[in-house]
Design a protein around this motif. Structure first.
Motif, PDB file in Angstrom:
ATOM      1  N   ARG A 110       0.670  -1.470   0.122  1.00 50.32           N
ATOM      2  CA  ARG A 110       0.542  -0.081   0.330  1.00 50.32           C
ATOM      3  C   ARG A 110       0.928   0.590  -0.008  1.00 50.32           C
ATOM      4  NH1 ARG A 110      -2.773   2.040   5.332  1.00 50.32           N
ATOM      5  NH2 ARG A 110      -0.773   2.444   5.723  1.00 50.32           N
ATOM      6  N   GLU A 111       1.773   1.271   0.808  1.00 49.34           N
ATOM      7  CA  GLU A 111       2.459   2.554   1.065  1.00 49.34           C
ATOM      8  C   GLU A 111       3.577   2.491   0.195  1.00 49.34           C
ATOM      9  OE1 GLU A 111       2.687   5.137   3.221  1.00 49.34           O
ATOM     10  OE2 GLU A 111       0.901   3.474   4.115  1.00 49.34           O
ATOM     11  N   ARG A 113      11.453   4.279  -0.061  1.00 51.63           N
ATOM     12  CA  ARG A 113      12.157   4.500   0.689  1.00 51.63           C
ATOM     13  C   ARG A 113      12.593   4.234   1.837  1.00 51.63           C
ATOM     14  NH1 ARG A 113      16.422   9.574  -0.930  1.00 51.63           N
ATOM     15  NH2 ARG A 113      15.690   9.925  -3.453  1.00 51.63           N
ATOM     16  N   PHE A 114      13.516   2.917   2.033  1.00 52.03           N
ATOM     17  CA  PHE A 114      13.378   2.681   4.071  1.00 52.03           C
ATOM     18  C   PHE A 114      12.968   3.332   4.660  1.00 52.03           C
ATOM     19  CE2 PHE A 114      14.471   0.162   7.606  1.00 52.03           C
ATOM     20  CZ  PHE A 114      14.893  -1.041   7.189  1.00 52.03           C
ATOM     21  N   ASP A 115      13.267   4.468   5.380  1.00 55.32           N
ATOM     22  CA  ASP A 115      12.554   5.564   6.333  1.00 55.32           C
ATOM     23  C   ASP A 115      11.467   5.664   6.277  1.00 55.32           C
ATOM     24  OD1 ASP A 115      15.437   4.844   7.327  1.00 55.32           O
ATOM     25  OD2 ASP A 115      16.442   6.178   6.976  1.00 55.32           O
ATOM     26  N   LEU A 156      18.557   1.338  -6.675  1.00 54.07           N
ATOM     27  CA  LEU A 156      20.410   2.207  -6.290  1.00 54.07           C
ATOM     28  C   LEU A 156      19.702   3.381  -6.171  1.00 54.07           C
ATOM     29  CD1 LEU A 156      22.796   1.510  -4.505  1.00 54.07           C
ATOM     30  CD2 LEU A 156      23.870   1.710  -6.642  1.00 54.07           C
ATOM     31  N   TYR A 157      19.447   4.582  -5.201  1.00 53.00           N
ATOM     32  CA  TYR A 157      19.983   5.544  -5.570  1.00 53.00           C
ATOM     33  C   TYR A 157      20.890   6.219  -4.676  1.00 53.00           C
ATOM     34  CZ  TYR A 157      17.295   6.481  -0.659  1.00 53.00           C
ATOM     35  OH  TYR A 157      17.446   6.213   0.412  1.00 53.00           O
ATOM     36  N   PRO A 196      26.415   5.410   1.979  1.00 53.11           N
ATOM     37  CA  PRO A 196      26.344   4.367   1.825  1.00 53.11           C
ATOM     38  C   PRO A 196      25.453   3.863   0.850  1.00 53.11           C
ATOM     39  CG  PRO A 196      24.864   5.265   4.225  1.00 53.11           C
ATOM     40  CD  PRO A 196      25.463   6.900   3.191  1.00 53.11           C
ATOM     41  N   VAL A 197      25.453   2.588   1.007  1.00 51.41           N
ATOM     42  CA  VAL A 197      24.177   2.173   0.198  1.00 51.41           C
ATOM     43  C   VAL A 197      22.729   2.320   0.272  1.00 51.41           C
ATOM     44  CG1 VAL A 197      23.378   0.175  -1.112  1.00 51.41           C
ATOM     45  CG2 VAL A 197      25.940   0.673  -0.555  1.00 51.41           C
ATOM     46  N   ARG A 198      21.704   2.880  -0.682  1.00 49.98           N
ATOM     47  CA  ARG A 198      21.063   3.005   0.197  1.00 49.98           C
ATOM     48  C   ARG A 198      19.885   2.946  -1.000  1.00 49.98           C
ATOM     49  NH1 ARG A 198      22.707   3.616   3.942  1.00 49.98           N
ATOM     50  NH2 ARG A 198      21.799   5.065   5.503  1.00 49.98           N
ATOM     51  N   TYR A 199      18.569   1.736  -1.057  1.00 49.82           N
ATOM     52  CA  TYR A 199      16.925   1.220  -2.041  1.00 49.82           C
ATOM     53  C   TYR A 199      16.149   2.360  -1.936  1.00 49.82           C
ATOM     54  CZ  TYR A 199      21.883  -1.864  -3.605  1.00 49.82           C
ATOM     55  OH  TYR A 199      22.361  -2.529  -3.270  1.00 49.82           O
TER      56      TYR A 199
END
Length: 286
Positions: free
Chosen positions: A29-30, A37-39, A69-70, A74-77
């Motif tokens: 849904r989100e 993004r994770f946060d 990948l964005y 550090p590596v963030r997806y």
């Protein structure tokens, strides 16, 4: 999850394996709402980082989400819907429609809404929110929000030329009238620097035929795949064999932020005039 042998050939059981539980449904849904993004997902759902990591990993493994990948250090997806995930959007919207009617409502089939109901609160909470950047709908190769106008009016409607059957559904008639009223007011919208988009769950060719017949000068966009309904959690109802938008109007600024919401729309002429007034004021302030 242990399955009975008969479930191996049951599409419902296999879909249930993917959706899994409450958290998987809310994650999808989100993501559909543009929180990719994770946060942002953790904040919207209120889920621990450990459980969210597990759910995202499972949905990626199932092919419903993909990682993009964005940031490298550090590596963030970002987590984006795949074609398989996009195909689940009508399922989510159907769940919402059932919940609005039977869990949050009294079971009445209606194309409008009560002022103190859940749909009313959810739609009016859109004011101040931003439409996802990648949210586009098919129809006339036109962007959802006009890049050339100082404001865009988006109006959703159940459908034109529809035989609703008996008994009639409260709030459903008037879609042709609404399009005609926006058509007649089109010169005033353009003079104010405002663009207009009509949106329904009808197919592109159905809308194109109607636009030609009625000389509609603005784009009619198709939400047949329920992308807009899922992204904005728009209220729907089932009529004439199809899940349809309830009538509402959004005034969106050039930054894709919803500035004004008109819902429910009962007095259509007043709503068209009011949307012009609000959009003109919005355009003047940008």
């Amino acid at each position: 999850m242990r399955m009975h042998n008969a479930d191996e050939t049951c599409g419902i059981a296999q879909a249930a394996l993917v959706l899994g539980d409450w958290w998987n449904v809310l994650v999808l849904r989100e993501v559909a709402r543009g929180h990719v993004r994770f946060d942002a997902l953790a904040a919207e759902i209120g889920l621990s980082r450990k459980v969210l990591t597990e759910r995202l990993g499972g949905l990626v493994a199932q092919g419903v989400l993909r990682r993009s990948l964005y940031q490298r250090r550090p590596v963030r997806y970002e987590y984006l819907l795949t074609d398989s995930g996009t195909a689940l959007l009508p399922v989510l919207v159907a769940m919402q429609d059932w919940g609005d009617r039977w869990a949050l409502g009294d079971g009445t089939l209606t194309a409008t809404a009560e002022a103190d109901g859940a749909e009313h609160a959810r739609v009016h909470a859109l004011a101040g929110t931003r439409l996802p950047d990648d949210l586009q709908l098919p129809g006339a190769d036109t962007p959802l929000v006009s890049p050339d106008a100082r404001a865009t009016v988006l109006f959703t409607y159940p459908g034109t030329g529809v035989d609703w059957g008996e008994p009639p559904i409260p709030g459903a008639p008037g879609c042709t009238q609404e399009n005609r009223l926006f058509r007649d007011a089109w010169p005033d919208f353009r003079r104010a620097g405002v663009d207009v988009r009509g949106i329904s769950t009808q197919l592109v060719y159905e809308q194109a035929e109607f636009a030609r017949t009625e000389n509609v000068p603005f784009p009619l966009l198709s939400d047949a795949s329920q992308q807009l309904a899922a992204a904005l959690r728009l209220p729907t109802f089932r009529g004439a064999g199809r899940l349809r938008h309830k009538r509402l109007i959004l005034v969106v600024d050039v930054e894709r932020t919803v500035r004004h919401v008109l819902f429910p729309v009962v007095d259509i002429p007043h709503a068209v005039a009011e949307s012009l007034r609000l959009a003109a004021a919005c355009a003047h302030s940008t």
